[in-house]
Design a protein around this motif. Structure first.
Motif, PDB file in Angstrom:
ATOM      1  N   TRP A 217      -2.368  -4.963 -11.323  1.00 36.16           N
ATOM      2  CA  TRP A 217      -2.055  -6.389 -11.196  1.00 36.16           C
ATOM      3  C   TRP A 217      -3.192  -7.197 -10.581  1.00 36.16           C
ATOM      4  CZ3 TRP A 217       1.715  -6.849 -14.322  1.00 36.16           C
ATOM      5  CH2 TRP A 217       2.689  -5.839 -14.432  1.00 36.16           C
ATOM      6  N   LYS A 218      -3.795  -6.704  -9.521  1.00 35.77           N
ATOM      7  CA  LYS A 218      -4.872  -7.460  -8.875  1.00 35.77           C
ATOM      8  C   LYS A 218      -6.107  -7.517  -9.767  1.00 35.77           C
ATOM      9  CE  LYS A 218      -7.511  -7.987  -4.615  1.00 35.77           C
ATOM     10  NZ  LYS A 218      -8.697  -8.458  -5.373  1.00 35.77           N
ATOM     11  N   THR A 219      -6.494  -6.354 -10.315  1.00 35.12           N
ATOM     12  CA  THR A 219      -7.683  -6.305 -11.170  1.00 35.12           C
ATOM     13  C   THR A 219      -7.507  -7.203 -12.390  1.00 35.12           C
ATOM     14  OG1 THR A 219      -8.118  -4.032 -10.464  1.00 35.12           O
ATOM     15  CG2 THR A 219      -9.202  -4.786 -12.480  1.00 35.12           C
ATOM     16  N   ALA A 220      -6.337  -7.111 -13.019  1.00 34.38           N
ATOM     17  CA  ALA A 220      -6.076  -7.924 -14.210  1.00 34.38           C
ATOM     18  C   ALA A 220      -6.030  -9.407 -13.862  1.00 34.38           C
ATOM     19  CB  ALA A 220      -4.772  -7.489 -14.864  1.00 34.38           C
ATOM     20  N   GLY A 221      -5.410  -9.744 -12.727  1.00 39.24           N
ATOM     21  CA  GLY A 221      -5.350 -11.141 -12.303  1.00 39.24           C
ATOM     22  C   GLY A 221      -6.739 -11.712 -12.047  1.00 39.24           C
TER      23      GLY A 221
ATOM     24  N   ASP B 172       0.393 -16.910 -18.854  1.00 43.13           N
ATOM     25  CA  ASP B 172       1.760 -17.142 -18.367  1.00 43.13           C
ATOM     26  C   ASP B 172       2.606 -15.877 -18.513  1.00 43.13           C
ATOM     27  OD1 ASP B 172       1.045 -19.715 -17.797  1.00 43.13           O
ATOM     28  OD2 ASP B 172       1.975 -20.583 -19.582  1.00 43.13           O
ATOM     29  N   GLY B 173       2.412 -15.162 -19.640  1.00 43.92           N
ATOM     30  CA  GLY B 173       3.158 -13.917 -19.853  1.00 43.92           C
ATOM     31  C   GLY B 173       2.809 -12.873 -18.805  1.00 43.92           C
ATOM     32  N   PHE B 174       1.522 -12.781 -18.484  1.00 44.36           N
ATOM     33  CA  PHE B 174       1.091 -11.831 -17.442  1.00 44.36           C
ATOM     34  C   PHE B 174       1.714 -12.198 -16.104  1.00 44.36           C
ATOM     35  CE2 PHE B 174      -1.789 -10.916 -13.903  1.00 44.36           C
ATOM     36  CZ  PHE B 174      -1.874  -9.535 -14.008  1.00 44.36           C
ATOM     37  N   THR B 175       1.706 -13.496 -15.773  1.00 44.66           N
ATOM     38  CA  THR B 175       2.282 -13.951 -14.496  1.00 44.66           C
ATOM     39  C   THR B 175       3.756 -13.618 -14.416  1.00 44.66           C
ATOM     40  OG1 THR B 175       0.656 -15.761 -14.378  1.00 44.66           O
ATOM     41  CG2 THR B 175       2.634 -15.963 -13.018  1.00 44.66           C
ATOM     42  N   ARG B 176       4.486 -13.834 -15.509  1.00 41.21           N
ATOM     43  CA  ARG B 176       5.923 -13.508 -15.514  1.00 41.21           C
ATOM     44  C   ARG B 176       6.154 -12.010 -15.378  1.00 41.21           C
ATOM     45  NH1 ARG B 176       5.945 -17.436 -19.592  1.00 41.21           N
ATOM     46  NH2 ARG B 176       5.911 -15.816 -21.200  1.00 41.21           N
TER      47      ARG B 176
ATOM     48  N   PHE C 132       7.052  -7.120  -9.339  1.00 37.85           N
ATOM     49  CA  PHE C 132       7.137  -7.134  -7.878  1.00 37.85           C
ATOM     50  C   PHE C 132       8.557  -7.438  -7.397  1.00 37.85           C
ATOM     51  CE2 PHE C 132       2.469  -7.582  -8.148  1.00 37.85           C
ATOM     52  CZ  PHE C 132       2.136  -6.534  -7.310  1.00 37.85           C
ATOM     53  N   ALA C 133       9.288  -8.225  -8.197  1.00 39.65           N
ATOM     54  CA  ALA C 133      10.691  -8.457  -7.843  1.00 39.65           C
ATOM     55  C   ALA C 133      11.469  -7.152  -7.929  1.00 39.65           C
ATOM     56  CB  ALA C 133      11.298  -9.501  -8.770  1.00 39.65           C
ATOM     57  N   SER C 134      11.212  -6.371  -8.997  1.00 43.70           N
ATOM     58  CA  SER C 134      11.872  -5.070  -9.148  1.00 43.70           C
ATOM     59  C   SER C 134      11.446  -4.118  -8.036  1.00 43.70           C
ATOM     60  CB  SER C 134      11.523  -4.479 -10.518  1.00 43.70           C
ATOM     61  OG  SER C 134      12.010  -3.166 -10.638  1.00 43.70           O
ATOM     62  N   LEU C 135      10.144  -4.179  -7.698  1.00 43.92           N
ATOM     63  CA  LEU C 135       9.630  -3.310  -6.632  1.00 43.92           C
ATOM     64  C   LEU C 135      10.267  -3.663  -5.291  1.00 43.92           C
ATOM     65  CD1 LEU C 135       7.587  -1.031  -6.240  1.00 43.92           C
ATOM     66  CD2 LEU C 135       5.874  -2.768  -5.679  1.00 43.92           C
TER      67      LEU C 135
ATOM     68  N   SER D  39       9.180  -0.709   2.053  1.00 41.98           N
ATOM     69  CA  SER D  39       7.983  -1.495   2.329  1.00 41.98           C
ATOM     70  C   SER D  39       7.167  -0.792   3.417  1.00 41.98           C
ATOM     71  CB  SER D  39       8.369  -2.904   2.791  1.00 41.98           C
ATOM     72  OG  SER D  39       9.044  -2.839   4.024  1.00 41.98           O
ATOM     73  N   LYS D  40       5.877  -1.081   3.458  1.00 39.81           N
ATOM     74  CA  LYS D  40       4.978  -0.358   4.363  1.00 39.81           C
ATOM     75  C   LYS D  40       5.454  -0.414   5.807  1.00 39.81           C
ATOM     76  CE  LYS D  40       0.096   0.007   5.610  1.00 39.81           C
ATOM     77  NZ  LYS D  40      -1.256  -0.549   5.391  1.00 39.81           N
TER      78      LYS D  40
END
Length: 327
Positions: A143-147, A180-184, A190-193, A241-242
């Motif tokens: 996610w970070k690399t792609a963003g 927009d598709g990537f953002t969704r 992350f919501a699922s996570l 969570s951590k």
């Protein structure tokens, strides 16, 4: 060029003519002075045309001017010669303009080809960027690399010029849709996570509560097995969570450590006691083995009873020594 009579004349009534290969034509009238002055006046007009042609040719050759614009200027001047109110070598200027038109057409063609090539390259670059963005949007889970890459694509996109407005608009719609598709998709991940981590936190809170209930148990074998089972379940559960994971792990580990530390202390004390019992029993055996049954049967019998009583009171010894001592 100073002998204007070679290219024109003024008749008796002041009419001014220019001479061309096709014959003479009227270019104006001169009544203000001598005929030579009239010819000079119209010759200056011709000189102005020549100057404009000189300038156009110089800018065309140097590349300072757009070839298409230069070609338009050359054609305009060339078309005006048929009715130009000037006196000069119109035929030579026409020939020069025809040659310049050929040069300008060639340069304009080269410029068009260069623009077409640049446009094709720009189109190819933007298309490649769109396709990369669409692939990232559909497949990437980094996610970070792609963003970060999508931001780089946008910055690169802004530097590319030359694509026609319609095509550029269509490509931009594809890129915007991919972003927009990537953002969704990232948001859904992350919501699922988060939901999974909350569920994992609930599970691990329950495991911690069970461990804390067992930490004061003195049922050493059964409790040790239960705590081992809880550890297996902990490892199989998803991570919270951590912050929550670390906090719960510290509580879970503390409960286990508390139980096993107490068990170790009890077992250590028991081992110490058994070793003392072993030494006592070994001493009693030595006494029993030293009895003089033949010399004093009754005394030996009484002493044996006393040894047996002390033996039973001595308590348990380490398992590995028990059988040998009893025999």
């Amino acid at each position: 060029m100073s002998d204007w009579t070679a290219f024109g004349r003024v008749d008796a009534d002041g009419t001014v003519y220019v001479k061309t290969a096709e014959g003479e034509r009227v270019v104006g009238s001169w009544q203000a002075g001598a005929p030579e002055e009239g010819l000079a006046h119209f010759a200056r007009r011709f000189a102005d045309l020549v100057t404009e042609v000189d300038l156009t040719e110089a800018r065309l050759n140097s590349g300072a001017a757009d070839a298409g614009h230069s070609l338009s200027t050359i054609r305009r001047i060339r078309a005006s010669l048929a009715e130009a109110h000037v006196v000069g070598d119109i035929d030579a200027l026409a020939t020069r303009l025809d040659r310049l038109a050929g040069v300008a057409e060639e340069k304009a063609g080269e410029a068009r080809a260069a623009r077409d090539a640049a446009r094709s390259e720009a189109l190819a670059r933007k298309t490649a960027l769109v396709e990369e963005a669409e692939k990232l949007a559909a497949e990437s889970t980094g996610w970070k690399t792609a963003g970060d890459r999508l931001k780089e694509i946008l910055d690169e996109w802004k530097t590319i010029r030359g694509v026609d407005k319609k095509t550029d608009g269509e490509l931009w719609k594809r890129f915007a849709a991919a972003r927009d598709g990537f953002t969704r998709r990232r948001g859904a991940h992350f919501a699922s996570l988060d939901a999974q981590r909350k569920q994992a936190q609930t599970v691990k809170e329950e495991l911690v509560a069970e461990a804390e209930k067992l930490k004061d148990s003195s049922d050493w074998a059964a409790t040790a097995n239960q705590l081992k089972d809880l550890m297996t379940r902990w490892k199989a559960a998803p991570r919270a969570s951590k912050e929550a994971e670390q906090r719960l792990w510290e509580r879970f580990r503390a409960a286990q450590d508390d139980f096993f530390t107490r068990r170790s202390e009890v077992f250590s004390a028991r081992d110490t006691e058994m070793r003392g019992n072993l030494e006592r029993k070994q001493a009693l055996l030595a006494e029993a083995e030293a009895l003089d049954v033949d010399g004093d049967p009754k005394g030996a019998q009484a002493k044996l009873r006393d040894i047996q009583a002390q033996w039973h009171e001595a308590g348990r010894v380490p398992r590995e020594a028990a059988a040998g001592l009893e025999r």
